[in-house]
Design a protein around this motif. Structure first.
Motif, mmCIF file in Angstrom:
data_model
loop_
_atom_site.group_PDB
_atom_site.id
_atom_site.type_symbol
_atom_site.label_atom_id
_atom_site.label_comp_id
_atom_site.label_asym_id
_atom_site.label_seq_id
_atom_site.Cartn_x
_atom_site.Cartn_y
_atom_site.Cartn_z
ATOM 1 N N PHE A 184 -2.994 -2.027 -1.786
ATOM 2 C CA PHE A 184 -1.596 -2.338 -1.459
ATOM 3 C C PHE A 184 -0.661 -1.694 -2.481
ATOM 4 O O PHE A 184 0.368 -1.120 -2.135
ATOM 5 C CB PHE A 184 -1.362 -3.851 -1.430
ATOM 6 C CG PHE A 184 -2.019 -4.578 -0.297
ATOM 7 C CD1 PHE A 184 -2.572 -3.888 0.771
ATOM 8 C CD2 PHE A 184 -2.092 -5.972 -0.292
ATOM 9 C CE1 PHE A 184 -3.175 -4.567 1.834
ATOM 10 C CE2 PHE A 184 -2.682 -6.653 0.761
ATOM 11 C CZ PHE A 184 -3.230 -5.947 1.821
ATOM 12 N N ASP A 185 -1.022 -1.815 -3.753
ATOM 13 C CA ASP A 185 -0.178 -1.249 -4.813
ATOM 14 C C ASP A 185 -0.049 0.269 -4.664
ATOM 15 O O ASP A 185 1.038 0.827 -4.846
ATOM 16 C CB ASP A 185 -0.758 -1.583 -6.198
ATOM 17 C CG ASP A 185 -0.393 -2.996 -6.642
ATOM 18 O OD1 ASP A 185 0.369 -3.670 -5.923
ATOM 19 O OD2 ASP A 185 -0.873 -3.426 -7.701
ATOM 20 N N GLU A 228 -5.668 -5.609 -3.221
ATOM 21 C CA GLU A 228 -4.353 -5.570 -3.865
ATOM 22 C C GLU A 228 -4.108 -4.211 -4.535
ATOM 23 O O GLU A 228 -2.977 -3.748 -4.601
ATOM 24 C CB GLU A 228 -4.203 -6.696 -4.889
ATOM 25 C CG GLU A 228 -4.040 -8.069 -4.255
ATOM 26 C CD GLU A 228 -5.336 -8.622 -3.696
ATOM 27 O OE1 GLU A 228 -6.418 -8.214 -4.180
ATOM 28 O OE2 GLU A 228 -5.273 -9.447 -2.770
ATOM 29 N N GLN A 229 -5.166 -3.583 -5.029
ATOM 30 C CA GLN A 229 -5.013 -2.242 -5.595
ATOM 31 C C GLN A 229 -4.631 -1.250 -4.498
ATOM 32 O O GLN A 229 -3.773 -0.382 -4.698
ATOM 33 C CB GLN A 229 -6.327 -1.824 -6.276
ATOM 34 C CG GLN A 229 -6.193 -0.504 -7.026
ATOM 35 C CD GLN A 229 -7.444 -0.143 -7.814
ATOM 36 O OE1 GLN A 229 -8.342 -0.962 -7.993
ATOM 37 N NE2 GLN A 229 -7.493 1.089 -8.296
#
Lengths: 227, 227, 227, 227, 227
Positions: A180-181, A177-178
């Protein structure tokens, strides 16, 4: 306070000041409005420019604030560039070019081989996601721009130019998710994704490999594109 | 009833009242229109402001209702912020900033290991979906904001700051559609999804494990992004 | 024929009739234009309203046709509601509220366990898709709204309220495209989809189970969202 | 050359000719402008119509060219229909209705069971995609509209009405991209896709079946939707 | 400097010069404005054209710059074509037609059989993606347009016309992101993607085949569409 000027740009009316129009010394607007030679007026006395009236909004904005500040998702960038060329506004041209260079379009793929943590039976009733490594594939320069210090390049044997494509980068952390961010912050959007499981085999799992963990192995791949 | 004022904002004409323009004591508009010093009029007698004419619609709206109420999917927020800075309208700046802080962009992944209920043969002709746990991965603060009381944090060993990423949260219920609804309500959209099955093995299923249920095991993962 | 009225709404000019403006007895427009008390005129003699000029287009439309008829994908619903509140047009408020209640946002998941028909060897050269049951998951009320009579609720043990989530509904037919069409008609869009195959096993297929059909088993899941 | 007419439609000004306004004998515009009874003029002498000003652009366009030619992705079709009803322009109503009937919204699913060609070892170093059949599922009439002569209906046992759903159509060719192109040309867009592999088995592959080809078997399914 | 002309095009006002209007010798505008026969003026003395006022912006733009420069994602191309036909501006018609021919809509599918590199145990702790070949399927002409020199056509046995569909092209390199970038540059967008794993078997892997690499085999397929 500077004198008010009424303009008729191809039929659209603007009101501004001489001060604003004279901001850029090397521009056609400075040339025209400092001498007023060659300028004509319409029937209502407005100075007339035979150019697109709608795009002049951003030309004027730039002269007021010395910044190019376009709407999100602005769809007339190419047309605006043409106008800036006509008006000889190198500041606008630099902005458009600079943005295109610092944020070129392109594609980065993020993939991971994953499973679930089954280890300690009886204890861990919730089986969480377990990622091995987050793989990063794409143009070298673009991967570096997005992931900076979080990128591990140590296993990439070809230390070539930044325009090269690689599929041998990975991240120093395991939080997808990091990743993706970070892609999202740099203007990439998730355009497609695919998942696949693994094939079983008649052979016993190797010693130390948990059979359940083995069974749940999968590869998920995410394609990010920047327009 | 307050006196009518005709405005020419960069060539776009607005009509409003002095009362509206004087609403915000610390704004540039209050400064200009209370003394009328430094204000000039165009050839039709309208007060003239050398700024973008289109965005002034929302400036005026704010002065009338004391609320910032932008269109859904408004694409000139950055440009509006620039205008609000110019007009010294801290109320608008607070709204834009506040929204950005309370709804920061980001990514949350929802995953589940699932199968189907086969248990009682002969009876259950319809095999329904069977979820083990709904896993939640992403930034701690953002997961909390979305799922509130329905989030189970008990298995997350690192009780660190809210900016940390975690992959050890899960939900207290097993309704994936409720999780989707909660993400959707908070402005996240489903950007990608992948599924994978499991590998077979030559070994017998463990005692108590239904062979059919085992065979249908799969992991589905859903990536939600907020812009 | 009613008398023509020229309006200046925040700088945007409209032309209409008194008859149209007086349509709604309890509205602010009726109050203002029946007595004409408190109304002021701009320098050109147009009646002036200190409100947003753009949204007044739909206010006027409603007064003419007694119907709220907005563009597809209209993005200023919240702003229009604010205007309707100001003008005390309960008809518009009812429409906006009614639409929100009858078509609330939400998520419905459709899944099916499928395979292919292999049975009669030599004969069936084309192997068609074979679905077991189409499973429906989501909020009870929303599933009912979309699928009506085609929904089978008989296996849902919790006969609770319509706000409950269920994953135990299925359809009475096996045409997934019909389910998609019904969702589409009710304003849901396909937001994501995942597929997974099944694991093999060393065991022989049960008697009566076709080995090929078994091998091709898969679970496809489709997430529909209404904004 | 016909006489020029200035119009004020709800505050938006248009200029056209009487000839254009009288094009449609049975319309309200013909009725109004042939006799000029019941027509009123605004303060500038423009003929006044108490209707939406923006949509009148397409009304006028239709009168000039006898064709309804709307922007791609036009979002006010329902609103335009309302206006056409008011003006009694049956030509416009026919166009809108005709388009809706000839291109109704709906869903078509395309699926294929695929693998790769491994046959001649040593020779074929590149393993190309190998499709068995392209399956077509959806409403009978819509499948026929899209695929025409390329559709094979021979295995569909229910020779029922065109509103029936079928999952027993397939294509006469094996080029999935051609199928995609035909769907795309008819206004369908790819809304979702899923893939799944197959389960292994302990049994030997049947005689004549290549083990590698068997192992790579997969089913890919593509959902196309027309709005 | 040429004389200023005020135009009223269907109610929208433009200002330009005679020089601009006479640019295209064979156009209707040249015919009308060189003789001024048959031209009428509105009540304010503007030359009147009974055509759509909004699209005339691009007509005028073309006359000024001799280039058709439309906004990104322009949605009235068909309507503009109609106007260009009316005005007999073959330059605009050529541009619209040329663009449609050089960038026809269509679909290209990219697929790859992949796995991970496991070979040298103990050494390679990171297992990178390993692609066999990147397969390219679609219309021959379109594949060539996108991939140019990077396309390998040697295994396509049917050396037919460019309108034929093929599934026997592949790329000379193995960087899937480079393929995505080339598609993206030519206006294709990723519309869908699917992944699938492989089936296990009871048989031993062939000599020289790594068991782990075998187990992780998958096929990922990406559908790109150009509108």
């Amino acid at each position: 306070m500077s004198e008010i000027v009424e303009l008729n740009v191809g039929g659209v009316h603007y009101t501004t000041t001489f001060e604003t129009l004279l901001q850029e010394k090397s521009s056609l607007l400075h040339e025209l409005f400092s001498s007023k030679n060659g300028l004509v007026k319409d029937s209502k006395g407005r100075y007339f420019l035979d150019r697109d009236g709608v795009l002049f909004r951003y030309i004027l904005d730039f002269l007021r604030d010395k910044q190019l500040n376009l709407p999100e998702g602005f769809r007339e960038k190419q047309r605006l560039q043409k106008e800036a060329e006509y008006y000889k506004l190198s500041g606008i041209l630099d902005c458009i070019r600079g943005e295109r260079e610092s944020r070129p379009p392109g594609c980065i793929t993020i993939g991971y081989r994953g499973s679930f943590q089954f280890g300690k039976d009886g204890l861990a009733d919730v089986k969480f996601r377990k990622l091995s490594r987050i793989l990063v594939c794409g143009r070298v320069a673009q991967c570096r721009e997005v992931f900076g210090d979080t990128l591990n390049e140590s296993r990439d044997p070809d230390h070539g130019g930044p325009d090269r494509y690689t599929s041998r980068f990975f991240l120093k952390h395991c939080f997808i998710e990091q990743a993706f961010d970070m892609l999202h912050e740099q203007g990439f959007r998730l355009a497609g994704s695919c998942g696949s499981g693994t094939a079983g085999s008649a052979a016993e799992p190797k010693p130390g490999v948990d059979a359940e963990e083995n069974r749940w192995n999968h590869y998920n791949e995410f394609v990010f594109i920047r327009d």
